[in-house]
Enzyme design. Sequence first.
Site, PDB file in Angstrom:
ATOM      1  N   GLY A   1       0.894  -1.170  -0.415  1.00  0.00           N
ATOM      2  CA  GLY A   1       0.017  -0.095  -0.365  1.00  0.00           C
ATOM      3  C   GLY A   1       0.790   1.498  -0.446  1.00  0.00           C
ATOM      4  O   GLY A   1       0.886   2.407   0.429  1.00  0.00           O
ATOM      5  N   LYS A   2       2.199   0.757  -0.570  1.00  0.00           N
ATOM      6  CA  LYS A   2       3.048   2.292  -0.519  1.00  0.00           C
ATOM      7  C   LYS A   2       2.301   3.394  -1.310  1.00  0.00           C
ATOM      8  O   LYS A   2       2.698   4.545  -0.796  1.00  0.00           O
ATOM      9  CB  LYS A   2       4.381   2.377  -0.916  1.00  0.00           C
ATOM     10  CG  LYS A   2       4.941   0.911  -0.378  1.00  0.00           C
ATOM     11  CD  LYS A   2       6.434   1.453  -0.803  1.00  0.00           C
ATOM     12  CE  LYS A   2       7.058   0.725  -2.020  1.00  0.00           C
ATOM     13  NZ  LYS A   2       6.044  -1.310  -2.615  1.00  0.00           N
ATOM     14  N   THR A   3       2.287   3.127  -2.968  1.00  0.00           N
ATOM     15  CA  THR A   3       1.139   3.618  -3.544  1.00  0.00           C
ATOM     16  C   THR A   3      -0.317   4.186  -3.510  1.00  0.00           C
ATOM     17  O   THR A   3      -0.030   5.929  -3.630  1.00  0.00           O
ATOM     18  CB  THR A   3       1.546   3.275  -5.118  1.00  0.00           C
ATOM     19  OG1 THR A   3       2.462   2.767  -5.447  1.00  0.00           O
ATOM     20  CG2 THR A   3       0.511   4.331  -5.714  1.00  0.00           C
TER      21      THR A   3
ATOM     22  N   GLU B   1       5.994   3.495 -11.748  1.00  0.00           N
ATOM     23  CA  GLU B   1       5.782   2.523 -11.429  1.00  0.00           C
ATOM     24  C   GLU B   1       4.327   1.783 -12.663  1.00  0.00           C
ATOM     25  O   GLU B   1       4.494   0.856 -13.150  1.00  0.00           O
ATOM     26  CB  GLU B   1       5.446   1.847 -10.089  1.00  0.00           C
ATOM     27  CG  GLU B   1       4.824  -0.049  -9.900  1.00  0.00           C
ATOM     28  CD  GLU B   1       5.169  -0.052  -8.765  1.00  0.00           C
ATOM     29  OE1 GLU B   1       5.311  -1.585  -8.523  1.00  0.00           O
ATOM     30  OE2 GLU B   1       4.919   0.502  -7.574  1.00  0.00           O
TER      31      GLU B   1
ATOM     32  N   ARG C   1      -7.178   5.107  -9.678  1.00  0.00           N
ATOM     33  CA  ARG C   1      -7.206   4.836  -7.880  1.00  0.00           C
ATOM     34  C   ARG C   1      -7.036   6.078  -7.257  1.00  0.00           C
ATOM     35  O   ARG C   1      -8.041   5.669  -6.502  1.00  0.00           O
ATOM     36  CB  ARG C   1      -5.640   4.468  -7.651  1.00  0.00           C
ATOM     37  CG  ARG C   1      -5.125   3.249  -8.424  1.00  0.00           C
ATOM     38  CD  ARG C   1      -3.797   2.604  -8.889  1.00  0.00           C
ATOM     39  NE  ARG C   1      -3.334   1.763  -8.745  1.00  0.00           N
ATOM     40  CZ  ARG C   1      -3.369   0.290  -8.082  1.00  0.00           C
ATOM     41  NH1 ARG C   1      -3.798   0.064  -7.026  1.00  0.00           N
ATOM     42  NH2 ARG C   1      -3.306  -0.893  -8.920  1.00  0.00           N
TER      43      ARG C   1
ATOM     44  N   GLN D   1      11.742   1.157  -1.714  1.00  0.00           N
ATOM     45  CA  GLN D   1      10.915  -0.672  -1.864  1.00  0.00           C
ATOM     46  C   GLN D   1      12.030  -1.436   0.090  1.00  0.00           C
ATOM     47  O   GLN D   1      13.104  -0.825   0.245  1.00  0.00           O
ATOM     48  CB  GLN D   1      11.283  -1.686  -2.651  1.00  0.00           C
ATOM     49  CG  GLN D   1       9.875  -1.806  -3.554  1.00  0.00           C
ATOM     50  CD  GLN D   1       9.789  -2.672  -4.303  1.00  0.00           C
ATOM     51  OE1 GLN D   1      10.945  -3.864  -4.192  1.00  0.00           O
ATOM     52  NE2 GLN D   1       9.332  -2.921  -5.208  1.00  0.00           N
TER      53      GLN D   1
ATOM     54  N   ARG E   1      15.394  -1.018   0.899  1.00  0.00           N
ATOM     55  CA  ARG E   1      16.156  -2.439   0.339  1.00  0.00           C
ATOM     56  C   ARG E   1      17.398  -1.470  -0.136  1.00  0.00           C
ATOM     57  O   ARG E   1      17.030   0.285  -1.242  1.00  0.00           O
ATOM     58  CB  ARG E   1      15.379  -2.790  -1.123  1.00  0.00           C
ATOM     59  CG  ARG E   1      15.655  -3.491  -2.390  1.00  0.00           C
ATOM     60  CD  ARG E   1      14.928  -4.093  -2.323  1.00  0.00           C
ATOM     61  NE  ARG E   1      15.307  -4.629  -4.512  1.00  0.00           N
ATOM     62  CZ  ARG E   1      14.310  -5.269  -5.660  1.00  0.00           C
ATOM     63  NH1 ARG E   1      12.872  -4.222  -4.596  1.00  0.00           N
ATOM     64  NH2 ARG E   1      14.839  -5.669  -6.185  1.00  0.00           N
ATOM     65  N   GLU E   2      18.863  -1.900  -0.356  1.00  0.00           N
ATOM     66  CA  GLU E   2      19.657  -2.337  -2.193  1.00  0.00           C
ATOM     67  C   GLU E   2      20.778  -0.369  -0.896  1.00  0.00           C
ATOM     68  O   GLU E   2      21.121  -0.526  -1.633  1.00  0.00           O
ATOM     69  CB  GLU E   2      19.365  -1.275  -3.234  1.00  0.00           C
ATOM     70  CG  GLU E   2      18.389  -2.762  -4.046  1.00  0.00           C
ATOM     71  CD  GLU E   2      18.075  -2.727  -4.880  1.00  0.00           C
ATOM     72  OE1 GLU E   2      17.977  -3.377  -5.736  1.00  0.00           O
ATOM     73  OE2 GLU E   2      17.708  -1.327  -5.249  1.00  0.00           O
TER      74      GLU E   2
ATOM     75  N   GLY F   1      21.418   2.276   2.329  1.00  0.00           N
ATOM     76  CA  GLY F   1      21.667   2.794   3.445  1.00  0.00           C
ATOM     77  C   GLY F   1      21.196   4.102   3.201  1.00  0.00           C
ATOM     78  O   GLY F   1      20.818   5.279   4.182  1.00  0.00           O
TER      79      GLY F   1
END
Length: 225
Positions: free
Chosen positions: A54-56, A79, A88, A198, A216-217, A219
């Site tokens: 539900g980020k978006t 995205e 939406r 993400q 993710r990916e 810091g």
Amino acid sequence: LDGHLQSFMDEMDNYSYGSGNITGIATGFTYLDKMIGGLHPAEMMVLAGRPGMGKTSIGMNIVENIILNKKSVGVFSLEMSSMELVRRLIFARAKGNFQKYRTGYMEKNALPALANAVAEFSGKGLHIDDEYGTITDIRARARRMKAIYNIDVVVIDYAQLIQGEGKYSSRENEVAKISMGIKQLAKDLEVPVIALAQMNRESERDTRAPKMSDIRESGHLEQDA
């Protein structure tokens, strides 16, 4: 300096007249606004979660609240297409069942609420850019948005989909460069930037609450925010 001092005194005037609740732009989420004081110019904020969590949706809820309060928002949607994002937004406002609509099973009695939502958003300051690009491309397009529409907030959905520039020794270094570019964008335009991001898979398996280090990916996203 004098300009900043005058701005601060204006804020103090708001408090003296009893209207100084938060110092930034309200997200519309009362508890969040109390925690962060609203969205402030030149600040980068990260909204992170796993895919499908539900980020978006939350990001667009914030956008909805801002534009209905007569502010202007620039959304860079890497995205989803701009039309998908608008659908939406309308369904969320109308409290309609978007899944039923997509599968062709939406009831006809839901149409008036959708029409009302369309009327509410008509003429509001939402500007969507759904083209891919590097952080340099996005900064250039955001500057154009600021010049033409005087946007108050920028939303990027989502940070890790921004294309890298050149060659990097690791994906972490590439995302670090992108993160620095997002932070610079906020400072250049003097607007708050919300970057969706993400989180890694480990955060999904754990029962604990997610931490900033689960992003993710890189810091650098948590460091720059």
